[in-house]
Write an enzyme that holds these catalytic residues in place. Structure first.
Site, PDB file in Angstrom:
ATOM      1  N   LYS A  97       0.977  14.384   1.304  1.00  0.00           N
ATOM      2  CA  LYS A  97      -0.336  15.065   0.773  1.00  0.00           C
ATOM      3  C   LYS A  97      -0.657  16.449   0.535  1.00  0.00           C
ATOM      4  O   LYS A  97      -1.649  16.880  -0.369  1.00  0.00           O
ATOM      5  CB  LYS A  97      -1.664  14.417   1.457  1.00  0.00           C
ATOM      6  CG  LYS A  97      -1.711  12.865   1.611  1.00  0.00           C
ATOM      7  CD  LYS A  97      -2.729  12.238   2.557  1.00  0.00           C
ATOM      8  CE  LYS A  97      -2.956  11.120   2.695  1.00  0.00           C
ATOM      9  NZ  LYS A  97      -3.791  10.325   1.613  1.00  0.00           N
ATOM     10  N   THR A 146      -8.112   6.773  -2.978  1.00  0.00           N
ATOM     11  CA  THR A 146      -9.427   6.389  -3.291  1.00  0.00           C
ATOM     12  C   THR A 146     -10.482   7.456  -3.489  1.00  0.00           C
ATOM     13  O   THR A 146     -11.654   7.419  -3.977  1.00  0.00           O
ATOM     14  CB  THR A 146      -9.789   5.328  -2.592  1.00  0.00           C
ATOM     15  OG1 THR A 146      -9.593   5.650  -1.006  1.00  0.00           O
ATOM     16  CG2 THR A 146      -9.092   3.990  -2.718  1.00  0.00           C
ATOM     17  N   ARG A 175      -6.462  12.327   5.223  1.00  0.00           N
ATOM     18  CA  ARG A 175      -5.539  12.408   6.342  1.00  0.00           C
ATOM     19  C   ARG A 175      -4.348  13.479   6.192  1.00  0.00           C
ATOM     20  O   ARG A 175      -4.048  13.900   5.069  1.00  0.00           O
ATOM     21  CB  ARG A 175      -4.720  10.991   6.642  1.00  0.00           C
ATOM     22  CG  ARG A 175      -5.500   9.920   7.113  1.00  0.00           C
ATOM     23  CD  ARG A 175      -6.031  10.518   8.610  1.00  0.00           C
ATOM     24  NE  ARG A 175      -5.207  10.385   9.394  1.00  0.00           N
ATOM     25  CZ  ARG A 175      -4.778   9.393  10.343  1.00  0.00           C
ATOM     26  NH1 ARG A 175      -5.696   8.495  10.345  1.00  0.00           N
ATOM     27  NH2 ARG A 175      -3.727   9.407  11.191  1.00  0.00           N
ATOM     28  N   LYS A 205     -13.985   8.631  -5.619  1.00  0.00           N
ATOM     29  CA  LYS A 205     -15.177   9.043  -5.117  1.00  0.00           C
ATOM     30  C   LYS A 205     -15.850  10.518  -5.756  1.00  0.00           C
ATOM     31  O   LYS A 205     -16.733  10.651  -6.234  1.00  0.00           O
ATOM     32  CB  LYS A 205     -15.290   9.162  -3.546  1.00  0.00           C
ATOM     33  CG  LYS A 205     -15.014   7.762  -2.935  1.00  0.00           C
ATOM     34  CD  LYS A 205     -14.615   8.071  -1.570  1.00  0.00           C
ATOM     35  CE  LYS A 205     -13.948   7.104  -0.658  1.00  0.00           C
ATOM     36  NZ  LYS A 205     -13.244   7.302   0.413  1.00  0.00           N
ATOM     37  N   HIS A 230       0.963  -1.178  -0.108  1.00  0.00           N
ATOM     38  CA  HIS A 230      -0.204  -0.064   0.113  1.00  0.00           C
ATOM     39  C   HIS A 230       0.785   1.279  -0.081  1.00  0.00           C
ATOM     40  O   HIS A 230       0.319   2.529  -0.045  1.00  0.00           O
ATOM     41  CB  HIS A 230      -0.932   0.091   1.168  1.00  0.00           C
ATOM     42  CG  HIS A 230      -2.143  -0.920   0.716  1.00  0.00           C
ATOM     43  ND1 HIS A 230      -3.334  -0.120   0.469  1.00  0.00           N
ATOM     44  CD2 HIS A 230      -2.447  -2.206   1.307  1.00  0.00           C
ATOM     45  CE1 HIS A 230      -4.222  -1.111   0.496  1.00  0.00           C
ATOM     46  NE2 HIS A 230      -3.560  -2.330   1.078  1.00  0.00           N
TER      47      HIS A 230
HETATM   48  C1  LIG Z   1     -12.296   7.778   0.939  1.00  0.00           C
HETATM   49  C2  LIG Z   1     -11.592   7.904   2.169  1.00  0.00           C
HETATM   50  C3  LIG Z   1     -10.308   8.157   2.757  1.00  0.00           C
HETATM   51  C4  LIG Z   1      -9.120   8.072   1.516  1.00  0.00           C
HETATM   52  O1  LIG Z   1      -8.984   9.281   1.094  1.00  0.00           O
HETATM   53  P1  LIG Z   1      -7.724   9.588   0.238  1.00  0.00           P
HETATM   54  O2  LIG Z   1      -8.059  10.949  -0.473  1.00  0.00           O
HETATM   55  O3  LIG Z   1      -7.587   8.713  -1.180  1.00  0.00           O
HETATM   56  O4  LIG Z   1      -6.408   9.531   0.939  1.00  0.00           O
HETATM   57  C5  LIG Z   1     -10.092   8.484   3.746  1.00  0.00           C
HETATM   58  N1  LIG Z   1     -10.734   8.870   4.721  1.00  0.00           N
HETATM   59  C6  LIG Z   1     -12.061   8.538   4.503  1.00  0.00           C
HETATM   60  C7  LIG Z   1     -13.298   8.644   5.549  1.00  0.00           C
HETATM   61  C8  LIG Z   1     -12.533   8.271   3.416  1.00  0.00           C
HETATM   62  O5  LIG Z   1     -14.005   8.247   3.154  1.00  0.00           O
END
Ligand SMILES: *Cc1c(COP(=O)(O)O)cnc(C)c1O
Length: 851
Positions: free
Chosen positions: A586, A691, A581, A695, A388
Site C-alpha cells: 500500500k 473500498t 492497513r 468512500k 480477495h
Molecule cells: C474501508 C475501510 C478499510 C479498507 O480501506 P482500503 O483503503 O480500501 O484498504 C479498512 N479499514 C476501515 C476501518 C475501513 O472503514
C-alpha cells in the site's frame, strides 16, 4: 463411551400461526401489538431499560447509561422487525443466500439503527428532555471490530445493502472475545492492547442458548459395512459446543431486518464426565478452557496467511456450526436434496471458510447417505467463492498433516475429490504432468499442502474477483489454467460501499446539500440520482455550500486531532489523507518519503517563496499486523518525521504531519468527509479493489493514485482529469522489476537527498530506519523508487489545483456525482442476479403505523 453427535435447535414456539389468527381476541391483540414510536413510549422504554436491564436508578444516570438504555430500547424494535422478517421468510420460503465471512468490521450500531429504522428524530427528541443529545450518545459506543480491514468492512456494507434491498440473506461468522487490537503509539512505535470489546456488554446481540451445535475435532474414521455398502463414521476426538449470537441488521426504511449469526465456542458437556471418571478434575477444567479458546481472538493479519492450527480450528468450527444450521433449516421444510441448490446459495468471503465445501459434502455423503456424484453436484451448485487478493503471501495452504490430524475424514474426501478433478485435467490436457502438478488441490513437495484457493475453485460454480482489473488478473495471471478449464466459472463483481453509512451518517452536511439540490432524499437508496448534482456544479451558491461543508468537516477532524494527538492543524490547509492497513504494497513509505522531500524543499525556500506554498496537513492512520516488522518500522518513520516537522517553527504554517492512532470504522467516519485528497498509491497490480477509495470519492475527496484495483473503474466514472493518476501501469510492473534486478534503476536525485537526510539522523537514530532503506536498495519489490518522481509530479499538480479553489470544488462535486457504480447496493444486485439467483422478498408488515 461415545457421546451422541447431538445437534439441538429448538424451533420457535409462541408465534401466532397464521391459521389461528383470531381478530378481536385479547391474545391476538397482545401478539400483534408493536412498540409505539411516539416520544412518550420511547422515553418509557429507555427508562425501563435503565432501571430493569441495567438495574440503575432512573433518577440520575450518566451518558453511558443513557446510551445503553437507548440501545436496548432500539434493540426491542429491531427484534420485532427481525421476528416479523424471519417468520415471513419461513412462510414464503424463497431461495436464500448465506454469506460466510470470518470477519465483520461493523463499527458502531446506534446511529445506523435509528437512521435505517427512521427513528432518528423520535430518539433525538425523547433524549433531549433527559438532557442528552443523541449525537453525543453515538460517541459512547465502542466499535465492533471483528475484522482487519477492507474484507471485513465489505461484509458489513454487503449486509446493509442486502437488508435494504430486501434480499433474504443471513451472514455467518465468529464471535471473537477479542476483536482487532487497539493500537497505541509510544515513542513513535505501535503498541497493541487487547480489545476485550464485550466488557461493557453488547446490547446489539441476542444470545440464542437454544441454538447450539456440537463440533468435532481430531478422532478417527471408522468404516462400517452396511446393507448399502461401506459407511464412513468419524468418531472420537474432542467435542466443542457452538452457541449462536444474533445481530439484527435493519434495512433502510423497510421492515426487512436480516441477521448476522456469530458462533461462540463453549465446552461440551462430555468433559464433565471425563472429570468425574478420570478423577483429574483440574486437567479436565483446562481442557474445557481450551475449547473456549477457539473463538477467543481475531487473527490480526490483513492479506497474510498465518498457518496456525488454532486458525484452522476457527475455520472449521465456523463452517461446521454454520452448515448444521443451514441444513437444519432446510430440512425443516424440505425432503428432496436435489432442491437444495434452488433454496440455498453460500458465498465464501475469501478462502477462509473453504473447508465448508468439504463439510457440506461430508454431511450429504456420510450423514444423509447420498451418492458421491449427486452430493458433489449439490455442493458445487451451492457454493461460490470470492477471491480477495493475488499476493502470494496471502494464499492459504494448510499442511496435509495438519488437516489429517484435525479433520481426518475431510482429508480423505479432499483426496477423493482431487483424484476425480485430476481426471478432468487429463481429459483436457492428456499426459501433461506439469498441468496436473500446477492445478492439483494438493501441492506436492517436502511438506504436502492443501491449496485452499484450488479447493474453492473446484468446489464452487462461480469464482469472482472484486474489481475489473483484479478479476482479469485472477483469470489470466493467477489461475490461467483454471480459467482455460472452466471459463464460465469466472466473473467480476466490483466492490461497493453503503451510501447510508459513508455519506448519510458520516457526512450529514453533504447529505443536506444533496437533499436540497436534488430535491429528494431518495439518493440514499437509489444512488444513480446523485448524478443530478453535476448539473449545478457551476452554480456559485452550490460551490459556496460545498466549501462550507468541507470546512465544517475539517473543523470536526481538527478538533478530533487536537483532542487525540495534541496537534493543532489549520483547516484552510489541504487535508491529505492516507488511511488503511499499513502494508508495504500500500506504500505508505512512498508517501512519507515525499513528505520528507516536501519538508526539505520548504526549508530551502526564501520567506517570499514560502508564501507561495500551498499549506498541507498530511494525515496517516492504520494498524500494522503485530508480527509485520517492516510495516511497524514504517509507522515509526512516519511518527519520527512528524515529530521533527511539527516542531519546526519554520514550516509551521506550511506543513503538518499527523498519525492518528487506532484507525477503525468510527475514526474513518470522521476522517473521510474531511479530506481534500486521498492516497490510493499501491503498486499497480497489488490492491485487489480498495473500498476506502470509494468512500472518499463519495465524499468529494480527490484521489491521488495509481491505476490499481477499483481506482481504474473510478477513473472511468469520474474522469482522469478530475483525479491525480500517476505511476507505473500493471503491464509495466514485470519489466520494472527486472530493471531493478539488473540494477539499471537510476535513483532520483531528490530521493537520494531524502535518503541522505535519513542516514544523517535528521529524523533520529538512522539505524532504526536502516531496514527500510535496505528494503529499497536490495530489491525494492514494490517499486517505490521508480514511482517516486512520477508521484512528485502528481503532487505538484495537486498543489497547483489547490490554488484555484473554485476549480477544485467543481472537481470535488464531479467526484461525488460519479459514484453510483460504487454503491454496495449495485454490487449486491449483481451478486443476487448473476451468482446467487435470489430475489427480493419484501416483508408485508402487520404494523401499518411504521412507514
Ligand atoms: C474501508 C475501510 C478499510 C479498507 O480501506 P482500503 O483503503 O480500501 O484498504 C479498512 N479499514 C476501515 C476501518 C475501513 O472503514
Amino acid at each position: 463411551m461415545q457421546m451422541p453427535y447431538k445437534q439441538t435447535a429448538r424451533t420457535t414456539t409462541g408465534v401466532v400461526p397464521p391459521t389461528e389468527k383470531k381478530k378481536g381476541s385479547k391474545l391476538f391483540a397482545l401478539k400483534t401489538d408493536f412498540l409505539k414510536n411516539d416520544e412518550d413510549s420511547i422515553q418509557k422504554g429507555i427508562l425501563d431499560h435503565v432501571e430493569y436491564t441495567l438495574a440503575r436508578t432512573k433518577y440520575n444516570f450518566d451518558s453511558f447509561s443513557a446510551y445503553q438504555g437507548s440501545a436496548y430500547s432500539v434493540r426491542d424494535r429491531l427484534i420485532e422487525r427481525w421476528n416479523e422478517t424471519q417468520q415471513y421468510y419461513t412462510e414464503q420460503d424463497p431461495k436464500r443466500v448465506y454469506y460466510l465471512s470470518m470477519e465483520y468490521l461493523m463499527g458502531r450500531t446506534l446511529q445506523n439503527a435509528v437512521y435505517n429504522m427512521n427513528l432518528k428524530d423520535e430518539y433525538h427528541n425523547a433524549l433531549l428532555e433527559f438532557g442528552f443529545e443523541l449525537e453525543d450518545l453515538y460517541e459512547e459506543e465502542k466499535d465492533a471490530a471483528l475484522g482487519n480491514g477492507g474484507l471485513g468492512r465489505l461484509a458489513a456494507c454487503f449486509m446493509d445493502s442486502l437488508a435494504t434491498l430486501k434480499y433474504p440473506a443471513w451472514g455467518y461468522g465468529l464471535r471473537y472475545n477479542y476483536g482487532m487490537f487497539e493500537q497505541g503509539i509510544y515513542d513513535g512505535y505501535q503498541t497493541e492492547v487487547p480489545d476485550y470489546w464485550l466488557v461493557a456488554g453488547n446490547p446489539w446481540e441476542i444470545e440464542r442458548l437454544d441454538v447450539q451445535y456440537t463440533v468435532r475435532f481430531y478422532g478417527q474414521v471408522v468404516e462400517r459395512k452396511t446393507s448399502e455398502g461401506v459407511r464412513h463414521e468419524w468418531e472420537g476426538g474432542e467435542l466443542v459446543q457452538a452457541i449462536a449470537y444474533d445481530t439484527p441488521v435493519p434495512g433502510y426504511h423497510t421492515t426487512n431486518t436480516n441477521n448476522i449469526r456469530l458462533w461462540s465456542s463453549k465446552p461440551h458437556k462430555e468433559f464433565d464426565l471425563e472429570a468425574f471418571n478420570g478423577g483429574n478434575y483440574l486437567s479436565a477444567v483446562e481442557a474445557k478452557q481450551r475449547s473456549e479458546n477457539i473463538t477467543s481472538v481475531l487473527y490480526p493479519n490483513d492479506n497474510t496467511y498465518s498457518g496456525k492450527e488454532l486458525r484452522l480450528k476457527q475455520q472449521y468450527f465456523f463452517v461446521a456450526a454454520t452448515l448444521c444450521d443451514i441444513v437444519r433449516r432446510y430440512k425443516k421444510s424440505h425432503t428432496d436434496w436435489k432442491e437444495f441448490p434452488n433454496k440455498v446459495a453460500v458465498q465464501l468471503n475469501d478462502t477462509h471458510p473453504t473447508i465448508g465445501v468439504i463439510e457440506l459434502f461430508r454431511k450429504l455423503l456420510d450423514e444423509e447417505g447420498l451418492a458421491w456424484d449427486e452430493a458433489w453436484s449439490i455442493v458445487t451448485k451451492t457454493f461460490a467463492y470470492t477471491n480477495h487478493t493475488i499476493l502470494p503471501e496471502a494464499l492459504e495452504m494448510w499442511p496435509v498433516k495438519l488437516i489429517e490430524d484435525l479433520l481426518p475424514r475431510h482429508m480423505q474426501l479432499i483426496y477423493g475429490i482431487n483424484h476425480r478433478f485430476l481426471i478432468t485435467v487429463t481429459q483436457k490436457w492428456p499426459d501433461n504432468i506439469e498441468k496436473m502438478r500446477s492445478l492439483s488441490i494438493i501441492q506436492e513437495g517436502e511438506e504436502k499442502k492443501v491449496r485452499m484457493a484450488h479447493l474453492a475453485i473446484v468446489g464452487s460454480h462461480c469464482v469472482n474477483g472484486v474489481a475489473a482489473m483484479h478479476s482479469d488478473l485472477v483469470k489470466h495471471k493467477v489461475f490461467p489454467d483454471f480459467f482455460a478449464l472452466f471459463p464460465d466459472k469466472f466473473q467480476n463483481k466490483t466492490n461497493g460501499v453503503t451510501p447510508r453509512r459513508w455519506i448519510q451518517q458520516a457526512n450529514p452536511t453533504l447529505s443536506n446539500i444533496l437533499n436540497r439540490w436534488l430535491n429528494t432524499d431518495k439518493w440514499v437508496i437509489d444512488l444513480e440520482l446523485i448524478k443530478g448534482i453535476k448539473e449545478h456544479m457551476d452554480n456559485p451558491q452550490l460551490i459556496e455550500e460545498w466549501k462550507q461543508m468541507k470546512l465544517i468537516n475539517k473543523q470536526r477532524l481538527a478538533d478530533f486531532i487536537l483532542e487525540h494527538c495534541g496537534i493543532k492543524v489549520n483547516i484552510n490547509a489541504l487535508f491529505d489523507v492516507h488511511i488503511k492497513r499499513i502494508h508495504e504494497y500500500k506504500r505508505q513509505l512512498l508517501n512519507i518519503l515525499s513528505v520528507i522531500h516536501r519538508y526539505l524543499t520548504i526549508k530551502k525556500m526564501s520567506p517570499e517563496e514560502r508564501r507561495n506554498v500551498a499549506p498541507r496537513v498530511v494525515i496517516f492512520a492504520g494498524k500494522a499486523a503485530p508480527g509485520y516488522f517492516m510495516a511497524k518500522r514504517h509507522i515509526k518513520l512516519i511518527n519520527s518525521v512528524a515529530e521533527v516537522i511539527n516542531n519546526d517553527k519554520e514550516v509551521d504554517e506550511h506543513l503538518k504531519v499527523v498519525f492518528i492512532a487506532n484507525y477503525n470504522v468510527s475514526v474513518a467516519q470522521v476522517i473521510i468527509p474531511a479530506s481534500d485528497i486521498n492516497q490510493q498509491i499501491s503498486t499497480a497490480g497489488t490492491e485487489a479493489s480498495g473500498t476506502s477509495n470509494m468512500k472518499f470519492t463519495m465524499n468529494g475527496s480527490l484521489i491521488i493514485g495509481t491505476l490499481d484495483g477499483a481506482n481504474v473503474e473510478i477513473a472511468e466514472e469520474v474522469g482522469q482529469e478530475n483525479m491525480f493518476i500517476f505511476g507505473l501501469r500493471t503491464s509495466e510492473i514485470d519489466k520494472a522489476r527486472e530493471k531493478m534486478k539488473a540494477k539499471e534503476v537510476v535513483v532520483d536525485s531528490r530521493l537520494q537527498e531524502v535518503f541522505l537526510n535519513i542516514e544523517l539522523g535528521t529524523f533520529g537514530a538512522p539505524e532504526v530506519f536502516k531496514p527500510i532503506l535496505d528494503s529499497l536498495n536490495y530489491g525494492d519489490f514494490y517499486l517505490t523508487m521508480q514511482d517516486f518522481p512520477l508521484y512528485l509530479d502528481a503532487q505538484e499538480e495537486v498543489d497547483n489545483l489547490w490554488k484555484r479553489p473554485d476549480d477544485w470544488i467543481r472537481k470535488s462535486i464531479i467526484n461525488t456525482a460519479s459514484t453510483y457504480f460504487f454503491s454496495s447496493d449495485r454490487a449486491m444486485k449483481e451478486y443476487a442476479q448473476q451468482i446467487w439467483g435470489i430475489e427480493p422478498c419484501e416483508v408485508e408488515t402487520t404494523d401499518y403505523r411504521r412507514y
